[in-house]
Scaffold this motif. Structure first.
Motif, mmCIF file in Angstrom:
data_model
loop_
_atom_site.group_PDB
_atom_site.id
_atom_site.type_symbol
_atom_site.label_atom_id
_atom_site.label_comp_id
_atom_site.label_asym_id
_atom_site.label_seq_id
_atom_site.Cartn_x
_atom_site.Cartn_y
_atom_site.Cartn_z
ATOM 1 N N ASN A 197 1.031 -1.209 0.003
ATOM 2 C CA ASN A 197 -0.091 0.166 0.171
ATOM 3 C C ASN A 197 0.739 1.380 0.043
ATOM 4 N N PHE A 198 0.422 2.349 -0.612
ATOM 5 C CA PHE A 198 1.318 3.553 -0.808
ATOM 6 C C PHE A 198 1.163 4.121 0.725
ATOM 7 N N GLN A 199 2.215 4.541 0.970
ATOM 8 C CA GLN A 199 2.478 4.925 2.690
ATOM 9 C C GLN A 199 2.897 6.759 2.466
ATOM 10 N N GLY A 200 2.935 7.346 1.183
ATOM 11 C CA GLY A 200 3.139 8.605 1.250
ATOM 12 C C GLY A 200 4.587 9.050 0.991
ATOM 13 N N PHE A 201 4.623 10.295 0.836
ATOM 14 C CA PHE A 201 6.106 11.059 0.591
ATOM 15 C C PHE A 201 6.629 11.632 1.689
ATOM 16 N N THR A 202 7.859 11.606 2.055
ATOM 17 C CA THR A 202 8.555 12.130 3.113
ATOM 18 C C THR A 202 9.544 13.351 2.592
ATOM 19 N N LYS A 203 9.991 13.970 3.643
ATOM 20 C CA LYS A 203 10.819 15.291 3.112
ATOM 21 C C LYS A 203 12.176 14.930 2.442
ATOM 22 N N GLU A 204 12.529 13.743 2.750
ATOM 23 C CA GLU A 204 13.721 12.991 1.917
ATOM 24 C C GLU A 204 13.460 13.042 0.471
ATOM 25 N N ASP A 205 12.254 12.392 0.133
ATOM 26 C CA ASP A 205 11.863 12.237 -1.091
ATOM 27 C C ASP A 205 12.091 13.669 -1.990
ATOM 28 N N PHE A 206 11.695 14.811 -1.487
ATOM 29 C CA PHE A 206 11.856 16.078 -1.997
ATOM 30 C C PHE A 206 13.093 16.479 -2.077
ATOM 31 N N HIS A 207 13.892 16.135 -1.175
ATOM 32 C CA HIS A 207 15.525 16.626 -0.871
ATOM 33 C C HIS A 207 16.411 15.849 -2.240
ATOM 34 N N ALA A 213 19.730 8.353 -6.576
ATOM 35 C CA ALA A 213 18.589 8.742 -5.152
ATOM 36 C C ALA A 213 17.185 8.577 -5.762
ATOM 37 N N LEU A 214 16.795 9.296 -6.861
ATOM 38 C CA LEU A 214 15.440 9.096 -7.513
ATOM 39 C C LEU A 214 14.929 7.978 -7.637
ATOM 40 N N ILE A 215 15.980 6.930 -8.263
ATOM 41 C CA ILE A 215 15.739 5.641 -8.590
ATOM 42 C C ILE A 215 15.437 4.776 -7.056
ATOM 43 N N GLN A 216 16.116 5.020 -6.193
ATOM 44 C CA GLN A 216 16.275 4.295 -4.752
ATOM 45 C C GLN A 216 15.029 4.740 -4.044
ATOM 46 N N HIS A 217 14.912 6.048 -3.945
ATOM 47 C CA HIS A 217 13.628 6.228 -2.937
ATOM 48 C C HIS A 217 12.472 6.847 -3.604
ATOM 49 N N VAL A 218 12.284 7.416 -4.840
ATOM 50 C CA VAL A 218 10.950 8.050 -5.164
ATOM 51 C C VAL A 218 10.404 7.390 -6.310
ATOM 52 N N ARG A 219 11.140 6.501 -7.222
ATOM 53 C CA ARG A 219 10.437 5.861 -8.028
ATOM 54 C C ARG A 219 9.776 4.777 -7.732
ATOM 55 N N PRO A 220 10.207 3.966 -6.624
ATOM 56 C CA PRO A 220 9.303 2.750 -6.226
ATOM 57 C C PRO A 220 7.873 3.424 -5.696
ATOM 58 N N LYS A 221 7.921 4.540 -4.985
ATOM 59 C CA LYS A 221 6.731 5.151 -4.542
ATOM 60 C C LYS A 221 5.787 5.451 -5.666
ATOM 61 N N LEU A 222 6.440 6.091 -6.747
ATOM 62 C CA LEU A 222 5.490 6.403 -8.024
ATOM 63 C C LEU A 222 5.111 5.224 -8.493
ATOM 64 N N GLU A 223 5.785 4.042 -8.665
ATOM 65 C CA GLU A 223 5.309 2.814 -9.112
ATOM 66 C C GLU A 223 4.195 2.273 -8.535
ATOM 67 N N VAL A 224 4.269 2.285 -7.075
ATOM 68 C CA VAL A 224 3.259 1.816 -6.344
ATOM 69 C C VAL A 224 1.896 2.706 -6.515
ATOM 70 N N LEU A 225 2.177 4.039 -6.366
ATOM 71 C CA LEU A 225 0.882 4.709 -6.751
ATOM 72 C C LEU A 225 0.277 4.558 -8.220
ATOM 73 N N GLY A 284 3.473 14.228 -9.380
ATOM 74 C CA GLY A 284 4.959 14.130 -9.456
ATOM 75 C C GLY A 284 5.423 15.069 -8.254
ATOM 76 N N LEU A 285 6.533 15.446 -8.338
ATOM 77 C CA LEU A 285 7.432 15.993 -7.259
ATOM 78 C C LEU A 285 8.427 16.840 -8.000
ATOM 79 N N PHE A 286 8.335 18.209 -7.508
ATOM 80 C CA PHE A 286 9.683 19.254 -7.423
ATOM 81 C C PHE A 286 10.194 19.189 -6.344
ATOM 82 N N ASP A 287 11.385 20.187 -5.954
ATOM 83 C CA ASP A 287 12.033 19.918 -4.638
ATOM 84 C C ASP A 287 11.068 20.821 -3.606
ATOM 85 N N ASP A 288 10.196 21.498 -3.782
ATOM 86 C CA ASP A 288 9.358 22.025 -2.886
ATOM 87 C C ASP A 288 7.983 21.862 -3.036
#
Length: 208
Positions: free
Chosen positions: A2-12, A25-37, A91-95
């Motif tokens: 289940n999708f758990q949401g995004f953290t500040k680290e994802d934006f960083h 970093a994007l492939i490790q931290h953000v892309r898996p969440k986008l795939e679940v989403l 999707g995400l930008f830094d802010d």
């Protein structure tokens, strides 16, 4: 999963210098969440759109030097691609995070879509809540608030979308990176679904 949401680290991720380090970093931290989403929302979108909607997670494969400033997952009614079709994006930008109905410059019939929106401008405006925003370029972070926008100015944006080859039209919502809703997976998913449902009439108008 289940999708758990995004953290500040994802934006960083988007503050990391260099193409390779940022992509790692994007492939490790953000892309898996986008795939679940993408997977979780595909069934919802398919149901409300009345056709199968396929998720597409941005790969940034063409980048050779400059690191991406944002990333996203898109949903379209085409399995092979989404850019040439009306589509939804998260999707995400830094802010901030964005939720869009995206009509971008690759659309082969964007002139017809724009003219249809112009011809029915009062209906289009009535569909878009005042706390939503629009963007005329998916590459830029800036947006235009719908709150208080005059019809004549809105028409000018639609005319630019129609007449300028590279002009685009994205309609939706921004969520700031420190908003607590982003870390509440269930509440955030409901927020996305509500946004997509609100934008659905405009998605359908883009095929008329």
């Amino acid at each position: 999963m289940n999708f758990q949401g995004f953290t500040k680290e994802d934006f960083h991720v988007f503050t990391i210098d260099g193409l390779e380090p940022r992509m790692e970093a994007l492939i490790q931290h953000v892309r898996p969440k986008l795939e679940v989403l993408g997977t979780e929302l595909a069934s919802y979108l398919s149901a409300i759109c009345g056709e199968e909607m396929f998720p597409h997670v941005a790969k940034h494969a063409r980048r050779k030097v400059n690191p991406p400033n944002d990333t996203w997952v898109a949903w379209a009614n085409n399995k092979r691609g989404y850019k040439a079709h009306p589509h939804f994006q998260v999707g995400l930008f830094d802010d901030h995070l964005f939720i869009w109905l995206a009509l971008i410059y690759e659309l082969p019939n964007k002139k017809n879509i724009a003219q249809n929106f112009i011809n029915n401008v009062e209906q289009v405006q009535s569909i878009i809540p005042t706390d939503y925003v629009i963007s005329l370029d998916h590459m830029k972070k800036e947006s235009i608030a719908m709150n208080g926008i005059e019809t004549e100015h809105f028409i000018k944006h639609l005319e630019r979308f129609r007449d300028v080859k590279k002009a685009e039209l994205l309609i939706g919502r921004h969520i700031q990176s420190d908003d607590p809703i982003l870390q509440n997976g269930q509440e955030f998913m409901q927020f996305i679904e509500d946004t997509m449902k609100t934008l659905l009439p405009l998605y359908k108008m883009s095929f008329e």
